[in-house]
Motif scaffolding. Sequence first.
Motif, PDB file in Angstrom:
ATOM      1  N   UNK A   1       7.226  11.549  11.280  1.00  0.00           N
ATOM      2  CA  UNK A   1       8.043  11.184  12.428  1.00  0.00           C
ATOM      3  C   UNK A   1       7.862   9.759  12.906  1.00  0.00           C
ATOM      4  N   UNK A   2       7.052   8.970  12.189  1.00  0.00           N
ATOM      5  CA  UNK A   2       6.775   7.609  12.620  1.00  0.00           C
ATOM      6  C   UNK A   2       7.926   6.669  12.257  1.00  0.00           C
ATOM      7  N   UNK A   3       8.259   5.780  13.189  1.00  0.00           N
ATOM      8  CA  UNK A   3       9.295   4.775  12.945  1.00  0.00           C
ATOM      9  C   UNK A   3       8.699   3.407  12.647  1.00  0.00           C
ATOM     10  N   UNK A   4       7.372   3.312  12.667  1.00  0.00           N
ATOM     11  CA  UNK A   4       6.704   2.036  12.379  1.00  0.00           C
ATOM     12  C   UNK A   4       6.858   1.669  10.902  1.00  0.00           C
ATOM     13  N   UNK A   5       7.388   0.510  10.651  1.00  0.00           N
ATOM     14  CA  UNK A   5       7.572   0.001   9.286  1.00  0.00           C
ATOM     15  C   UNK A   5       8.375   0.973   8.419  1.00  0.00           C
ATOM     16  N   UNK A   6       9.351   1.630   9.033  1.00  0.00           N
ATOM     17  CA  UNK A   6      10.176   2.565   8.285  1.00  0.00           C
ATOM     18  C   UNK A   6      10.935   1.826   7.190  1.00  0.00           C
ATOM     19  N   UNK A   7      10.845   2.337   5.972  1.00  0.00           N
ATOM     20  CA  UNK A   7      11.473   1.687   4.831  1.00  0.00           C
ATOM     21  C   UNK A   7      10.608   0.625   4.181  1.00  0.00           C
ATOM     22  N   UNK A   8       9.459   0.316   4.802  1.00  0.00           N
ATOM     23  CA  UNK A   8       8.546  -0.692   4.240  1.00  0.00           C
ATOM     24  C   UNK A   8       7.205  -0.087   3.866  1.00  0.00           C
ATOM     25  N   UNK A   9       6.643   0.746   4.747  1.00  0.00           N
ATOM     26  CA  UNK A   9       5.399   1.448   4.435  1.00  0.00           C
ATOM     27  C   UNK A   9       5.692   2.635   3.515  1.00  0.00           C
ATOM     28  N   UNK A  10       4.661   3.166   2.891  1.00  0.00           N
ATOM     29  CA  UNK A  10       4.833   4.286   1.964  1.00  0.00           C
ATOM     30  C   UNK A  10       3.537   5.089   1.894  1.00  0.00           C
ATOM     31  N   UNK A  11       3.613   6.246   1.229  1.00  0.00           N
ATOM     32  CA  UNK A  11       2.430   7.079   1.040  1.00  0.00           C
ATOM     33  C   UNK A  11       1.617   6.548  -0.136  1.00  0.00           C
ATOM     34  N   UNK A  12       0.298   6.582   0.025  1.00  0.00           N
ATOM     35  CA  UNK A  12      -0.590   6.146  -1.037  1.00  0.00           C
ATOM     36  C   UNK A  12      -1.846   6.982  -1.062  1.00  0.00           C
ATOM     37  N   UNK A  13      -2.707   6.667  -2.011  1.00  0.00           N
ATOM     38  CA  UNK A  13      -3.961   7.415  -2.175  1.00  0.00           C
ATOM     39  C   UNK A  13      -5.113   6.436  -2.319  1.00  0.00           C
ATOM     40  N   UNK A  14      -6.160   6.668  -1.539  1.00  0.00           N
ATOM     41  CA  UNK A  14      -7.366   5.838  -1.609  1.00  0.00           C
ATOM     42  C   UNK A  14      -8.429   6.622  -2.375  1.00  0.00           C
ATOM     43  N   UNK A  15      -8.770   6.159  -3.582  1.00  0.00           N
ATOM     44  CA  UNK A  15      -9.750   6.860  -4.413  1.00  0.00           C
ATOM     45  C   UNK A  15     -11.147   6.788  -3.811  1.00  0.00           C
ATOM     46  N   UNK A  16     -11.481   5.652  -3.176  1.00  0.00           N
ATOM     47  CA  UNK A  16     -12.829   5.489  -2.603  1.00  0.00           C
ATOM     48  C   UNK A  16     -13.093   6.503  -1.496  1.00  0.00           C
ATOM     49  N   UNK A  17     -12.055   6.786  -0.705  1.00  0.00           N
ATOM     50  CA  UNK A  17     -12.191   7.741   0.393  1.00  0.00           C
ATOM     51  C   UNK A  17     -11.673   9.127   0.030  1.00  0.00           C
TER      52      UNK A  17
END
Length: 295
Positions: free
Chosen positions: A126-142
Motif C-alpha cells: 500500500x506504499x506510494x513512496x517511490x511507486x514505479x521506482x522501488x522494487x522487491x529484493x532479497x538481502x542474502x546477508x540478512x
Amino acid sequence: MPIEDFIIYVYCCVEDACRELVKTPLHSRGFQPKLTDSEVIMMEIVGEFIGKDQDKSVWRYFHKHWHSWFPDLGSRSTYVKQSANLWDLKGLIQGYLVRQMNALEHPVHLVDGFPMPVCKITRAYGSHCFKGEAAYGYCAAKDEKFYGFEGQILISSEGVICGYTFAAANRDERDMLLEITQGLKGLLIGDKGYIRPSLKEELAKQALDLQTPLRRNMQDSRPKAAVSQLLKARRLVETVIGQLTERFHIEKVRARDTWHLTNRFIRQCLAHTLGVFLNLQLGKQPLHFDALVDV
C-alpha cells in the motif's frame, strides 16, 4: 579533534576541491545564494559526522550553535534547496578526493551491495513512496526480503570509496557493477552474488580480474589458502558498509523522490571519503573515524 577545528578542516578541503573543479559560476540565473556552495557542503558533511543526517537537523544545528560563524545562513527551505542542487558537485568533489589519494591506482579493489528499504515489507503493497521506482529484493546477508533500492560500493584496499551507485532492488547487482568499474585494473574481490562467466570475461577486457568465492556445488581449482585470503579481504568492504550504515545511516531512505535520495546517497559517500582523506592527512588509520571529531 575539537568540533571547531573539524569544521575548518572540512571547509578547507571542500573549498580547495571547488577551486580546482569549478571554473565557471554554477549559479547563473536568479538571485545568488548568500551562503557559498563550499559552506553548504561543509555543513552537510559535518552534520553526517555528528549524527545529523537530515537537512532539517543540520540546518537547526548550525543555526543554533554556529550562526555567528555563518551569519548568511538563511531559511531552512533555502538551505535545503541549495543543498539538493549541489548533488552533482558533491559527486565531483568525491571523485577529486579519490584521485588525490590515488585510490584508483591500487592493485586491489572490493565490491559489495546493501539494502535500502523504503518501508517495512508488510507496508510495501500500500506504499506510494517511490511507486514505479522501488522494487522487491532479497538481502542474502540478512536472509530477508525487502522493498526499496539496493546500494553498491566499490572500495580500494585502504577503504576509499572509488565507485558507488544504487538502483531498484530487483536489478541484478552484476549489471550494476559495470557502471562503477570503468578505468580500474588489477584484482576485484566480490561475493558469490557476482558469479557470472560473461561478467568475468567483460571485466577481463579492461585488465580487471574478478575473484569470488564459489558456491558449494561448484568445483574450485584455486589453492585453499588463496580462497581463504579472499574471504579475509572481504571484511574490509563489510567494515565500510558498516560505517556507512551505522554512522551515516545510508540504508535509511529519508527522501521522497530520487533527486533528494541521490543527493543524500552521494553526500554520505562524500562524507566517508573525506573522513578517510583527513585521517591520511593527519597520519591516522584511514577508517578510524571515532577520534576524528569530538562531539
